[in-house]
Design an enzyme around this catalytic site. Structure first.
Site, PDB file in Angstrom:
ATOM      1  N   ASP A 358      10.989  -7.110   7.160  1.00  0.00           N
ATOM      2  CA  ASP A 358       9.900  -6.285   7.694  1.00  0.00           C
ATOM      3  C   ASP A 358      10.428  -4.950   8.215  1.00  0.00           C
ATOM      4  OD1 ASP A 358      11.265  -7.680   9.755  1.00  0.00           O
ATOM      5  OD2 ASP A 358       9.628  -7.236  11.147  1.00  0.00           O
ATOM      6  N   GLU A 359       9.554  -3.981   8.261  1.00  0.00           N
ATOM      7  CA  GLU A 359       9.737  -2.714   8.972  1.00  0.00           C
ATOM      8  C   GLU A 359      11.027  -1.968   8.609  1.00  0.00           C
ATOM      9  OE1 GLU A 359       7.150  -3.822  12.953  1.00  0.00           O
ATOM     10  OE2 GLU A 359       9.276  -4.354  12.930  1.00  0.00           O
TER      11      GLU A 359
END
Length: 561
Positions: A358-359
Site C-alpha cells: 500500500d501507499e
C-alpha cells in the site's frame, strides 16, 4: 412372624425414606432455583441454530469432571483452566467419553458432529431443525440437567464449543479468584459453524512496539470470540520488529525507533515462535506482514544500499506515509526480499504471508507492478499464499492470491477486476472495520480520516455484499486492523478493540440472517461485566445497554486449620 419382626425391616425402610427425602429436596431446590442468568441465545457471535430447553438447565458442582477423547484433550484442559479460578472447583480432566465418568464431555466425532439439532424450533433458533455439516470449525453443544456434551469433527470445533460454554456461565466466571455464585448453564442445544473461513484482527506493532505478553493477550481476545487469524504488521517506516539473521541490522538499527521517539523494540526468532505457538494452541493462525515496496524507511536506515539514492535517510518517528520505498530497479533489492520473506516464512507454519503493497506513492506505476509481480513469485517460492493490500490489484494474478480491501467506497473497479482474474478478498473497510478510528469526536485517541466508527457502524454492514462486482463466494473473510500511531499501551489498545471486536467477529462467524443490531446490542451488553471481571479495558459505548448490577464479591480468604 413371616419375614422377621418389624424391627428387622426398619433400617431398610429408613434408608428408603431417606432417599425419598433426598430426591424430594433436590426436586424442591430445582423448582425454587431461579433460571440461569444467561440465556442460551446470548452468545457472541450469534450461533447458527439455538434450541433452548428451559427445564434442562445444568448446574456445575464441586465434584464435576471433564471427560474427553484423547485427541481433544487440549481443548478440555483449556476449558478447565478458564473455569477453575472463579469456581474454585478442581475439575479434573480424564481421557474417556463415558458419560458416567464425568458431567462435562468433549467428543471428537465426525459422525456425531454432523447430526442435526433436536426437532422443533425454539424461540431463539436460527432456522428449522435439520442436519448441519459442521466442517472444520463447527460444533454442537448439548446441555441437559444431567450434563453437558460438546461434539465436533475437529479440535478447533471443540475449542470453539468450549468458548461458547464459557459464555453461557455467569459473568463471574471471568474472575481470577473464587467467587460465590451458582454456576448454572441454560439448557438446550446449539448447532454452530462459521460463515467465513478467515476472521481476523491486525495488530500494528511497527508504529509502537508491543511486547510478547501484550500480543499473547490480544490472541486470547481473538480466541474468546472465535476469530482465527492474527495479522502482525511487523515493518513500517517507524520500526522493523522481526529479527532476520541474514540482515541483522534490520532489527538492531531499524527496530530501535517508534512514533514519537519511543524506544522501539523487536521480536527475536524465539519471541516470534512463542507467539505462533500460543496462537496455534488457540486455533489462531499468525499472518506476518513485511510491507513492501513502500513503508520501508526503517529498512533503509539499516541498509542504505536498498534506497533509490543509496543514501541512509534519518530515522523517522512521525506519522506521515508514502515517502519511502526500496529501489525496484536494483537486483540487490530482490535478494533482500527473498532473504527476508524466506526466513519469515520458515518461522511461520500458517499458509499466509502478507506483502503489504500500500501507499507506495513515489514508485511509478509500471515499476510498482513489476516489483509486486516479482515479489509475489518470491512468496510463492516459499510455499506460502500471498496476501496484499488491495493496491496490488493491477499486478498479474498468482494462484491463491488474496487482496485485503481497506477502502471506504465499495465502487472499486480495479479490485473487482482482480477478483474476476481469480483473487479473493479479505474485507477491512476503513470506515467500518478500522479499530483505530475514533468512536466519537471526543474519543481521546485514534483517528477520524475514515470517519467515526461507533459500535453500530462497525456491525451494520455485510462483508458478502460490500464491494461492487465482488460476489460473496469470492470473500475469504473479514479483518479488523488496529493501527497504533496514537496507541502506546495495552490498555489503550483494548479500549479501541472493545466493544467493536465482537461486532466484527459476529460479521465473520454468524450467518447473515442472524445479524440484528438490537439483538446484538442486548447480547453484547452482558459481556461488559465479563470484561470487567477479566480486567479488560473497554469503551462504555452509550449505544449499548450495559447492566448496572455489580458482579459477585470474592469469597473471603480461608484461614488454614
Amino acid at each position: 412372624m413371616p419375614g422377621g419382626s418389624p424391627a428387622d425391616h426398619l433400617p431398610g425402610r429408613l434408608t428408603a425414606a431417606g432417599e425419598l427425602a433426598r430426591v424430594a429436596a433436590e426436586r424442591a431446590a430445582d423448582l425454587l432455583t431461579p433460571p440461569a442468568p444467561v440465556r442460551l441465545g446470548d452468545v457472541v457471535p450469534a450461533p447458527e441454530q439455538v434450541f433452548p430447553d428451559p427445564v434442562a438447565d445444568f448446574t456445575l458442582t464441586p465434584d464435576a469432571a471433564i471427560r474427553v477423547d484423547p485427541a481433544g484433550r487440549d481443548a478440555a484442559e483449556q476449558l478447565a483452566g478458564w473455569l477453575r479460578p472463579a469456581t474454585g472447583f478442581p475439575l479434573p480432566v480424564a481421557d474417556t467419553t463415558d458419560p458416567a465418568e464425568g458431567r462435562l464431555t468433549l467428543t471428537l466425532s465426525a459422525a456425531d458432529a454432523a447430526l442435526g439439532a433436536p426437532g422443533g424450533d425454539g424461540p431463539d433458533t436460527g432456522g428449522a431443525a435439520g442436519d448441519v455439516a459442521l466442517g472444520d470449525e463447527g460444533y454442537r453443544l448439548d446441555v441437559t440437567a444431567a450434563g453437558i456434551r460438546i461434539t465436533a469433527a475437529t479440535r478447533a470445533g471443540l475449542f470453539h464449543g468450549a468458548q461458547t460454554l464459557r459464555q453461557l456461565l455467569p459473568a463471574a466466571i471471568e474472575n481470577g479468584a473464587p467467587v460465590t455464585e451458582r454456576w448454572t448453564v441454560p439448557g438446550g442445544t446449539i448447532v454452530d459453524r462459521p460463515r467465513f473461513a478467515y476472521r481476523g484482527v491486525m495488530l500494528d506493532v511497527a508504529r509502537h512496539f508491543f511486547g510478547v505478553a501484550d500480543v499473547l493477550r490480544v490472541v486470547d481476545h481473538l480466541a474468546r470470540y472465535k476469530l482465527n487469524h492474527l495479522h502482525l504488521h511487523l515493518t513500517d517506516d517507524q520500526g522493523w520488529r522481526i529479527a532476520v539473521d541474514s540482515w541483522p541490522r534490520l532489527a538492531e538499527v531499524g527496530g530501535a525507533t517508534a512514533v514519537g521517539g519511543g524506544p522501539g523494540g523487536w521480536y527475536t526468532r524465539d519471541d516470534y515462535r512463542r507467539i505462533v505457538a500460543h496462537a496455534a494452541r488457540r486455533h489462531v493462525t499468525v499472518v506476518p506482514e513485511i510491507d513492501l515496496p513502500g513503508h520501508t524507511n526503517s529498512a533503509l536506515v539499516a541498509y542504505p544500499e536498498l534506497a533509490p539514492d543509496k543514501t541512509a535517510p534519518p530515522p523517522y518517528t512521525g506519522t506521515e506515509v508514502g515517502f519511502s520505498y526500496v529501489d525496484p530497479a536494483d537486483e540487490r533489492t530482490y535478494a533482500f526480499v527473498a532473504d527476508v520473506i524466506g526466513e519469515v516464512a520458515a518461522l511461520t507454519p500458517g499458509p499466509w504471508l502478507h506483502l503489504g503493497g500500500d501507499e507506495a506513492f513515489k514508485v511509478p506505476a509500471d515499476s510498482y507492478r513489476a516489483f509486486v509481480e516479482r515479489a509475489q513469485a518470491l512468496v510463492a517460492a516459499t510455499g506460502k499464499t500471498i496476501i496484499g493490500w488491495h493496491q496490488i490489484a493491477p499486478a498479474g494474478h498468482v494462484d491463491g492470491r488474496v487482496l485485503q480491501w481497506w477502502g471506504t467506497d465499495g465502487d472499486d473497479p480495479a479490485t473487482a477486476d482482480a477478483v474476476r482474474r481469480g483473487a479473493r478478498l479479505i474485507l477491512s473497510p476503513g470506515n467500518r472495520a478500522y479499530l483505530d478510528m475514533k468512536y466519537a469526536p471526543n474519543t481521546p485517541i485514534g483517528h477520524d480520516w475514515a470517519g467515526l466508527v461507533d459500535v453500530r457502524r462497525a456491525y451494520d454492514w455485510d462483508p458478502g455484499a460490500h464491494v461492487d462486482g465482488v460476489p460473496a463466494a469470492a470473500v475469504l473473510g473479514v479483518e479488523a486492523p488496529l493501527w497504533t500511531e496514537s496507541i502506546t499501551t495495552r490498555a489503550e489498545a483494548e479500549f479501541m478493540i472493545f466493544p467493536r471486536l465482537p461486532a466484527l467477529a459476529e460479521l465473520g462467524w454468524s450467518p447473515r440472517h442472524r445479524h440484528d443490531w438490537a439483538g446484538f446490542a442486548e447480547r453484547l451488553a452482558g459481556h461488559g461485566p465479563r470484561w470487567t471481571a477479566a480486567g479488560i479495558t473497554f469503551h462504555r459505548s452509550p449505544e449499548i445497554p450495559w447492566p448496572t448490577r455489580r458482579p459477585p464479591s470474592p469469597q473471603p480468604a480461608r484461614t488454614p486449620a
